[in-house]
Write an enzyme that holds these catalytic residues in place. Structure first.
Site, PDB file in Angstrom:
ATOM      1  N   PHE A 107       0.827  -1.199   0.000  1.00 12.67           N
ATOM      2  CA  PHE A 107       0.000   0.000   0.000  1.00 12.67           C
ATOM      3  C   PHE A 107       0.863   1.252   0.000  1.00 12.67           C
ATOM      4  O   PHE A 107       1.909   1.302   0.636  1.00 12.67           O
ATOM      5  CB  PHE A 107      -0.890   0.031   1.242  1.00 12.67           C
ATOM      6  CG  PHE A 107      -1.957  -1.003   1.220  1.00 12.67           C
ATOM      7  CD1 PHE A 107      -3.173  -0.761   0.598  1.00 12.67           C
ATOM      8  CD2 PHE A 107      -1.751  -2.241   1.816  1.00 12.67           C
ATOM      9  CE1 PHE A 107      -4.165  -1.724   0.565  1.00 12.67           C
ATOM     10  CE2 PHE A 107      -2.736  -3.208   1.790  1.00 12.67           C
ATOM     11  CZ  PHE A 107      -3.948  -2.954   1.167  1.00 12.67           C
ATOM     12  N   ASP A 108       0.389   2.233  -0.701  1.00 16.83           N
ATOM     13  CA  ASP A 108       0.954   3.559  -0.617  1.00 16.83           C
ATOM     14  C   ASP A 108       0.255   4.233   0.561  1.00 16.83           C
ATOM     15  O   ASP A 108      -0.802   3.786   0.988  1.00 16.83           O
ATOM     16  CB  ASP A 108       0.662   4.287  -1.939  1.00 16.83           C
ATOM     17  CG  ASP A 108       1.097   5.722  -1.888  1.00 16.83           C
ATOM     18  OD1 ASP A 108       2.242   5.947  -1.466  1.00 16.83           O
ATOM     19  OD2 ASP A 108       0.304   6.592  -2.250  1.00 16.83           O
ATOM     20  N   LYS A 109       0.843   5.302   1.099  1.00 17.98           N
ATOM     21  CA  LYS A 109       0.219   5.888   2.275  1.00 17.98           C
ATOM     22  C   LYS A 109      -0.817   6.969   1.911  1.00 17.98           C
ATOM     23  O   LYS A 109      -2.014   6.769   2.072  1.00 17.98           O
ATOM     24  CB  LYS A 109       1.279   6.469   3.211  1.00 17.98           C
ATOM     25  CG  LYS A 109       0.694   6.998   4.512  1.00 17.98           C
ATOM     26  CD  LYS A 109       1.764   7.494   5.460  1.00 17.98           C
ATOM     27  CE  LYS A 109       2.381   8.801   5.021  1.00 17.98           C
ATOM     28  NZ  LYS A 109       1.516   9.963   5.208  1.00 17.98           N
ATOM     29  N   THR A 169      -1.463  -1.133  -4.286  1.00 17.50           N
ATOM     30  CA  THR A 169      -2.531  -0.149  -4.266  1.00 17.50           C
ATOM     31  C   THR A 169      -1.923   1.231  -4.114  1.00 17.50           C
ATOM     32  O   THR A 169      -1.168   1.479  -3.180  1.00 17.50           O
ATOM     33  CB  THR A 169      -3.491  -0.412  -3.094  1.00 17.50           C
ATOM     34  OG1 THR A 169      -3.840  -1.782  -3.096  1.00 17.50           O
ATOM     35  CG2 THR A 169      -4.735   0.429  -3.223  1.00 17.50           C
ATOM     36  N   ASP A 181       1.891   7.071  -8.547  1.00 17.07           N
ATOM     37  CA  ASP A 181       2.501   5.765  -8.359  1.00 17.07           C
ATOM     38  C   ASP A 181       2.540   4.945  -9.643  1.00 17.07           C
ATOM     39  O   ASP A 181       2.764   3.745  -9.594  1.00 17.07           O
ATOM     40  CB  ASP A 181       1.739   4.983  -7.283  1.00 17.07           C
ATOM     41  CG  ASP A 181       1.932   5.610  -5.916  1.00 17.07           C
ATOM     42  OD1 ASP A 181       3.049   6.052  -5.643  1.00 17.07           O
ATOM     43  OD2 ASP A 181       0.968   5.650  -5.135  1.00 17.07           O
TER      44      ASP A 181
END
Lengths: 824, 62
Positions: A520-522, A719, A725
């Site tokens: 996961f990205d933040k 994600t 991204d």
């Protein structure tokens, strides 16, 4: 003492009646209580038109009727405009016109009856027919005696809502195809029965003895009946087989056509010779069963695609354009109703509460709650204001908005969602391609096998070789093999769409179900992406709440996100004292504000701004001490001293911890990768429960990390927020982009999550595993069936008619199994 | 058994009739709505409604 009265529900809609409201309508000899004036008006007009029987027949309470607002009636007038009408009205002659309407508010059969009676009783309406299964009405009317808007209005009067709709060309083609299929089935059935009667006579004749002349006559009659059946009802098999052969492929219609062809050919020869078996009954039955199976199958497949079709009906038919005068300013009074197709980019449209937004654009006037549920799956309306983008097809719920259109037609979000869904459903994922290849090889094998069978049985049992060869050709079911996957995928992508998850690539489902690592990205993924006050530090002795109140007072007029979260935080802490008065308020854009409160000049702004103005300066160690050095900071100061500092950060999405926990329960490895600083990343990771954290990473670092995970054998589901991204998303095995509606076209990912409910990711994962399970079931069924049936037929244990039933049932089974995905 | 020479053609004639009726039914949308008529036959109390709206609706009020 007030005695609590039992709550009586509204007679019309069944909702509780508010206290002190005492309105009644006389229905079927009784005074019945109503909950609102809307219901009263509707019930009264139903009674007045002599259709009180509606209340006896209905099996469900009606929907609550809203009061008809004059603006709404005004808008209906637009439907009388011939320009608007040409999109959905068919002119029978000059004045006799016909329209298709979608009816809203139908809850049971009595509603349909009521509408039909009501419409047919209107003077000027020539005929009105309502289809019970899809709630669509066809109305013919005489334009000299009644207008379309009057018809629509009268439907509103009895508590329903009708929109004209324009069935698109594809729909028309599908309907036509369906009728043709029905005709074929019917003819195959009726003629088949004749052939069966004669076949029974011949079979019993074989047993009990029959005069040769009669036997021969029956054969000739059977031949005469089978010929038209073959020509008309069986023709699709032959055309499909021919098409396949022309393209040098062997499709599943080849053995079918061959089977029917051989059976008929052999029977004709035997009839002319006057000896040997005839198989006219097999030809008829096989055609009938296979056609019926395909008919049900296409019906079932249509149902699996219903969720996506619902999107199409979102776009409204008409819009209210505000005319722009010479200075480029729109005028609220100068309104023009026109069809949505006529809107142009740059037009200003007025969207009243309850109306759909006609196309993509941005708000130029007004603030209102917008319900985007059908697009994003999010059920609550989102508040939007001037400058915010809105998506065509979403509903305005609260107050009127003026919107400047910036995208129309195929460029709109709704159209691109539709396109992505269509593409995803048409493109074949790896597993389906494999099944297709197998099916085509399988057909080749069957054709070879059938010729071997024919040769072998011709030598050992010349009397039965035709029957056995036909059974071998017919019993095989490559359709189940190649239907197994697409049927399940169509159903699954419909379910995905309901969650606001858009499968944009063919392999998304398959890979998602196999993923072992979730990355996961933040920002914007696990967090909201909007700013919130997380820490307020007082730098003198007085409590920080006092400083917060001052800061909020200074920011009172500002719309900046920082200001809004300050005001919100102050509002939560307030003890409802007198509001603080600010004078000489001055705003330095991008830096801060200053203003006079009780003879003190206060400054509120970012660190640089405060450092310029104030004698006291911030030190890096001071900030590090408070663990706020990397957050967005705003300080409150006078020109002498800094009083407080406020730290802002992103809020964690509510569903994020639950999502992580559920994924962990499935033994998935969860990793957080972010460009943010370590302290912040660790803080967020701790809160949502992620163990593996990589902070301060550039996109290239993220990609390298993902690749090293893949080298270890992990299947990575990434994600992220789609645009920033992009490289990592491209490198992952399956990528999920958080697509906040308007950026949709730019996002390149396998799956796009349109809603902010990250938890839907888990539901999506569940659906994908279930889909794969069903695909596997289907494939093993198809293999198992063929493995049993083909040897049985080749060894002469299956009669042609059993083969026909077996094959049809097999492909039907596969589709029905896939339909299970649309439930629960 | 000679009656068969009459009965078989007769059966075929009937079959042709059935096919014709069926084709007509498909053409005139008889298969479009398979649920409706079941409800309609129960609820439709003939032309009472129509008469009422034509003649009485104006004086029935109040």
């Amino acid at each position: 003492m007030i005695k609590p009265q039992p709550i009586k529900p509204c007679f019309h809609c069944g909702l509780p009646i508010p206290n002190q409201l005492d309105i009644h309508v006389h229905i079927n000899g009784k005074n019945e209580a109503m909950c609102c004036y809307g219901c009263q008006a509707v019930a009264q007009s139903i009674v007045d038109s002599g259709m009180e029987d509606f209340y006896k027949f209905r099996t469900q309470p009606s929907l609550k009727a809203d009061k008809i607002v004059p603006e709404f009636l005004q808008q209906l007038k637009a439907y009388d405009n011939p320009q608007v009408q040409k999109h959905f009205v068919t002119d029978g002659s000059e004045q006799i016109r016909e329209v298709s309407l979608i009816l809203e508010g139908i809850v049971c059969a009595a509603c349909v009856w009521l509408n039909e009676q009501h419409l047919n009783a209107l003077p000027g309406v020539i005929s009105a027919n309502i289809n019970y299964s899809n709630n669509r009405a066809r109305v013919r009317w005489d334009n000299n005696r009644i207008t379309l808007s009057e018809i629509l209005e009268s439907i509103t009067r009895i508590g329903y809502l009708a929109h004209p709709y324009n069935p698109d060309r594809q729909q028309v083609l599908i309907e036509k195809e369906k009728k043709q299929q029905l005709r074929r089935i019917g003819i195959a059935g009726v003629l088949g029965m004749q052939i069966m009667i004669l076949a029974v006579a011949m079979y019993t004749g074989e047993w009990w003895g029959i005069e040769d002349t009669f036997n021969q006559m029956f054969r000739w009659v059977s031949l005469a009946v089978t010929a038209p059946l073959l020509l008309f009802a069986s023709s699709p098999f032959f055309t499909a087989a021919l098409r396949d052969l022309k393209n040098k492929r062997v499709g599943m219609d080849v053995p079918v056509a061959l089977g029917i062809g051989i059976a008929f050919g052999a029977s004709v020869i035997h009839t002319i010779q006057g000896s040997g078996e005839v198989y006219f009954d097999s030809v008829a039955m096989f055609t009938f069963f296979l056609l019926s199976a395909r008919y049900f199958e296409s019906g079932a497949r249509k149902r699996t695609a219903e969720a996506t079709e619902a999107l199409l009906n979102l776009q409204p038919a008409i819009a209210t354009k505000l005319i722009v005068d010479s200075d480029g300013v729109f005028d609220h009074q100068k309104q023009l109703s026109l069809s949505v197709a006529e809107l142009a980019i740059g037009d200003y449209v007025l969207v009243r509460p309850g109306e759909h937004i006609p196309a993509d654009g941005s708000i130029v006037e007004g603030t209102s709650g917008i319900n985007e549920s059908l697009i994003t799956g999010e059920s609550l309306p989102v508040t939007k204001t001037i400058g915010d983008d809105v998506i065509g097809g979403s509903t305005n719920t609260e107050s009127p908005l003026v919107i400047k259109i910036d995208k129309i037609g195929d460029d709109t979000v709704l159209a691109s969602i539709q396109r992505l869904l269509d593409e995803a459903q048409n493109r074949k994922p790896a597993i389906a391609k494999m099944a297709d290849r197998l099916a085509s090889k399988f057909v080749t094998v069957i054709l070879l096998l059938a010729s071997l069978v024919a040769v072998y049985w011709y030598q050992t049992d010349p009397e039965h070789w035709v029957a056995i060869t036909i059974a071998t050709l017919v019993v095989t079911c490559p359709c189940a093999l190649s239907l197994a996957t697409p049927a399940a995928l169509t159903a699954a992508s419909g379910q995905f769409a309901k969650l606001g998850l858009l499968p944009a690539s063919a392999n998304a489902l398959e890979t998602l179900s196999k993923a072992t690592d979730f990355v996961f990205d933040k920002t914007g993924t696990l967090t909201q992406g909007n700013i919130r006050l997380v820490k307020a530090v007082s730098l003198d002795d007085s409590p920080v709440e006092n400083h917060l109140q001052i800061a909020a007072a200074l920011e009172a007029g500002s719309e900046h996100p920082v200001a809004r979260s300050l005001i919100q935080a102050a509002g939560e802490n307030t003890d409802a004292g007198a509001p603080i008065k600010v004078s000489q308020l001055d705003n330095k854009a991008g830096q801060g504000v200053n203003g006079m409160i009780e003879n003190t000049q206060w400054y509120l702004g970012n660190i640089n701004y405060i450092n310029q103005i104030c004698e006291q300066h911030f030190s890096a160690s001071q900030l590090a001490e408070q663990q706020i050095s990397e957050m967005t900071l705003v300080a409150l100061a006078t020109d002498k001293k800094i009083f407080a500092v406020f730290a802002f950060d992103d809020e964690i999405r509510e569903e994020a911890p639950a999502l992580i926990q559920k994924l962990k329960q499935q033994n998935k490895t969860i990793t957080l990768m972010t460009g943010d600083n370590k302290a912040n990343a660790l803080r967020i990771a701790r809160k949502v429960g992620i163990d593996h954290v990589y902070a301060e990473m550039k996109p290239a670092d993220k990609l390298a990390q993902v690749q090293s995970m893949q080298q270890r054998g992990a299947i990575v589901a990434m994600t992220g927020d789609g645009i920033n991204d992009a490289p990592v998303l491209a490198g992952a095995d399956v990528s999920i982009a958080m697509g906040s509606g308007t950026q949709l076209a730019a996002a390149h990912a396998d799956l796009i999550l349109l809603s902010n409910h990250v938890e839907h990711l888990y539901t999506g994962y569940q659906i994908s595993t279930r889909t794969l399970k069903i695909i596997r079931q289907n494939l093993s069924w198809a293999f198992g069936y063929n493995l049993l049936a083909v040897p049985a037929a080749a060894t002469g244990h299956v009669d042609p008619w059993m083969a026909a039933i077996g094959m049809s049932a097999s492909s039907l089974f596969v589709v029905l199994n896939a339909l299970r995905l649309t439930r629960s | 058994m000679e009656s068969l020479y009459l009965l078989v053609p007769l059966a075929l004639l009937i079959a042709v009739g059935i096919v014709w009726v069926f084709l007509w039914a498909v053409k005139s949308d008889q298969f479009e709505d398979l649920e409706g008529p079941a409800h309609r036959i129960i609820m439709d109390d003939d032309d009472k409604v129509k008469e009422k709206t034509d003649h009485e609706s104006t004086d029935k009020k109040q």
